[in-house]
Structures are given as structure tokens and as C-alpha cells.
Scaffold this motif. Structure first.
Motif: not given
Length: 364
Positions: A193-194, A196, A286-287
Motif C-alpha cells: 500500500k501507498q 509508487t 494505493s491507500d
């Protein structure tokens, strides 16, 4: 009691398993410090049953884990071969030296004289059938079989995050009677998560030659009991004298001739084998979601001349998760396509294998 400079300085307090602290001395003459535990150094987490993570110190049975760095360090084509020599009590062997051949793993020795001794394989919580694929040639009188590998060999080593070996009797209770010979738990890589988008590319090339060949006598040539015979595959005929002799059978009223001397039948037969392994992967998140996508390709051509012993494998893996702590949905797709050209390897009865035929060629 220690001596410090007039302008004070900094004291560093550290201890095994504790968070280090730096304290300014200043004008103080007595300093009291309380260290806190470093949880990450004290706890090792391993994957046990169906993706459940447990602390190693809380387990009542033997467990060993190998991470992805150790698995890919040797750059082998399959996961099981990379475990050789890395875990105590684990014996890894291949059915033959052919590209794509099956890999056999035995944990803590053989437990049955007549039954199967293979451990149970769990990939991301799902049991898989790791039996070898053998193809029998009914047209051959000796009914020889050809080995086309097993299922664990189809997994791309670059896609694996860790391999956990469960060897104790208590560990087998997690999976029932199928795990009587131990369990090999394979956990594959996933996105974070989070994160790139992260791209990893790995490539390797390996070249192989026979390490050791049988030592054969170079004194006597084709024949038996000291006598030459055109139709004899033995090498106990006349002494090799380097003279020109007729060779082979008569075909169309003609016969070949050559010098009666020893030849490098085995050494000159084999060629340099090649192996090329390439993998590219993309991961991120992502989140609320993560993803992992990879493509791997293996190209192998063994030491037998031409394309008689080749192995090509293409693998595609896609894994993703979405959701938060209370509700999370995950899924994975693993696709493997391989093509193998196999020949009978090793040494078998009645000249059933390539090596058996090679060693029966007369020395001249």
C-alpha cells in the motif's frame, strides 16, 4: 563513572533487543535512562497454515523459512532446486539432468518403504498436486518413460516472497494426513500500500558441461575375447594398434575403413548446454488497493546435440487486493505454459536410454 569533556557531549545507550538512545550530558553528573524493547528484532513471523502468520517463538514444532533473496541468489529455473544446501534435514534431487526434469524433496529422510515420501505443497494457502508428469512410449519394447517435470517447477522463483518448511509432527496436524511427510508453504509476492509503481527486471545466463565422465579403457577395440567382430558392441577385441582397418557392415557392396585407435565417444558427443532466465515485474498500491504483475521466461537447451533436450517456460502472475482492515478482498491468477523436448536419460536396461547406447559404442 566516566570522564567527559568540559563542554559535555553525547552518551549512546544500546543493548541487544532494545531501542538505542542518544542523551546529551550537559551539566548533569548523574543520568538515568530506561530503554524500550525493539519488537522487530525480537519477533520473527512465519506463514503456517492457510496464510496464517505466527510468531516463531510461539510455535511448538520445527520451522525454517527461506526468503526471496536466498531463493533467487543461485538463479535456478525452479524453486525447489534453490533450496539445496540451505535447510538442515532437506534433501533435494532431480530425476535426471534433462532440462525441465522433476525435482524431488525429502524432509527428514524417508518415512515409508513402499508409499510416497513427498511433502505437501501449499501455495498461498492452496494445496497443489506436485506429482511428476511421465509419458510412456507404448511402441518401445522396454516401455521407457520420459520425465516432463512436476507442478512446483512451474512456479517462477522470482514471484516467491518466502518458502517455509514445516517438519514437525505437530505441523502436519495443521493439514491432516496429506502432510505426514511435512509441508512446504510457498508465499508469493504482492504489492504494498501507498507504493509508487516499482519495476524489477532480472536476467541470468548459465552454461554447462559434463563435470565427470566414466573412465574407459583405451587398449582394446571392437570385438570380444581378443577377436574383431563387426556386429559386436563390446570393446575386448584386438589391441588398438593405429593401423587402417575395415569398419562397419557391407552396404551396397562397399565398406568403410578407418584407423584402429581409441575415440572420445562420450566427451565429443556432448555439447555446451545453455540456460537463459528473464523476469520483469511491476508492483505498487494505493491507500486501499495493491497489485503485482509479472512475466517470466525460461529458455534451456541441454548438453545433447541439436534441439533434442530443450525446455521453454512462460509464466504470467497477477495478484491484487482491495479494501481496509475490516473488509479485504484478494485474488490471484497464475498461468504457466511450457514445452519440453525430452529423451530417455540416465542408464536403463536393454539399452533403453541415451547414455546406455553411448557407453555401448566400441572404443574405436
Amino acid at each position: 563513572r566516566i570522564s567527559v569533556p568540559e563542554d559535555g557531549g553525547t552518551l549512546v545507550f544500546s543493548f541487544v533487543g532494545m531501542e538505542p538512545q542518544e542523551v546529551e550530558i550537559g551539566a548533569r553528573s548523574v543520568i538515568d535512562v530506561a530503554l524500550t524493547s525493539d519488537v522487530k528484532e525480537l519477533t520473527e513471523v512465519v506463514v503456517t497454515a492457510y496464510g496464517i502468520e505466527r510468531s516463531t517463538k510461539n510455535l511448538g514444532y520445527a520451522v525454517t523459512q527461506v526468503d526471496s533473496e536466498e531463493i533467487t541468489k543461485g538463479r535456478t529455473r525452479d524453486v525447489m532446486s534453490s533450496l539445496q544446501g540451505k535447510i538442515a534435514g532437506v534433501n533435494v534431487s532431480t530425476a535426471s539432468g534433462m532440462p525441465g526434469a522433476s525435482t524431488k524433496v525429502i524432509l527428514r529422510g524417508y518415512s515409508s518403504l513402499t508409499g510416497a515420501n513427498n511433502p505437501l505443497y501449499i501455495v498461498d494457502g492452496t494445496p497443489i498436486n506436485n506429482s511428476s508428469n511421465y509419458v510412456y512410449d507404448p511402441s518401445n519394447e522396454v516401455n521407457r518413460s520420459l520425465d516432463f517435470g512436476n507442478r512446483a517447477n512451474d512456479i517462477n522463483p522470482d514471484d516467491i516472497a518466502s518458502v517455509t518448511i514445516l517438519k514437525g509432527a505437530s505441523a502436519t496436524a495443521l493439514y491432516g494426513s496429506r502432510a505426514a511427510n511435512g509441508v512446504i508453504v510457498i508465499t508469493t509476492k504482492k504489492g504494498s500500500k501507498q507504493q509508487t509503481p516499482k519495476v524489477n527486471i532480472s536476467s541470468s545466463a548459465t552454461f554447462s558441461r559434463p563435470l565427470r565422465l566414466p573412465q574407459l579403457q583405451n587398449v582394446f577395440g571392437q570385438g570380444w575375447n581378443g577377436h574383431f567382430a563387426y556386429d559386436e558392441n563390446g570393446s575386448w577385441g584386438p589391441r588398438l594398434d593405429g593401423e587402417v582397418r575395415l569398419h562397419g557392415n557391407v552396404v551396397d557392396n562397399s565398406q568403410q575403413y578407418k584407423t584402429f585407435e581409441a575415440r572420445e565417444n562420450l566427451k565429443d558427443f556432448y555439447v555446451t548446454g545453455t540456460s537463459f532466465i528473464n523476469t520483469v515485474s511491476v508492483s505498487g498500491g494505493s491507500d486501499i488497493a495493491t497489485y503485482y504483475l509479472s512475466y517470466g521466461r525460461v529458455n534451456e537447451d541441454g548438453m545433447v546435440p541439436e534441439d533434442k533436450d530443450t525446455h521453454t517456460r512462460n509464466t504470467v502472475s497477477l495478484r491484487g487486493t482491495i479494501g481496509q482492515d475490516k473488509l479485504k478482498v484478494s485474488g490471484s491468477i497464475n498461468y504457466s505454459n511450457k514445452s519440453i523436448n525430452a529423451i530417455a536419460a540416465g542408464q536403463g536396461g536393454d539399452g533403453a536410454t541415451l547414455f546406455q547406447e553411448l557407453i555401448q559404442i566400441p572404443r574405436d
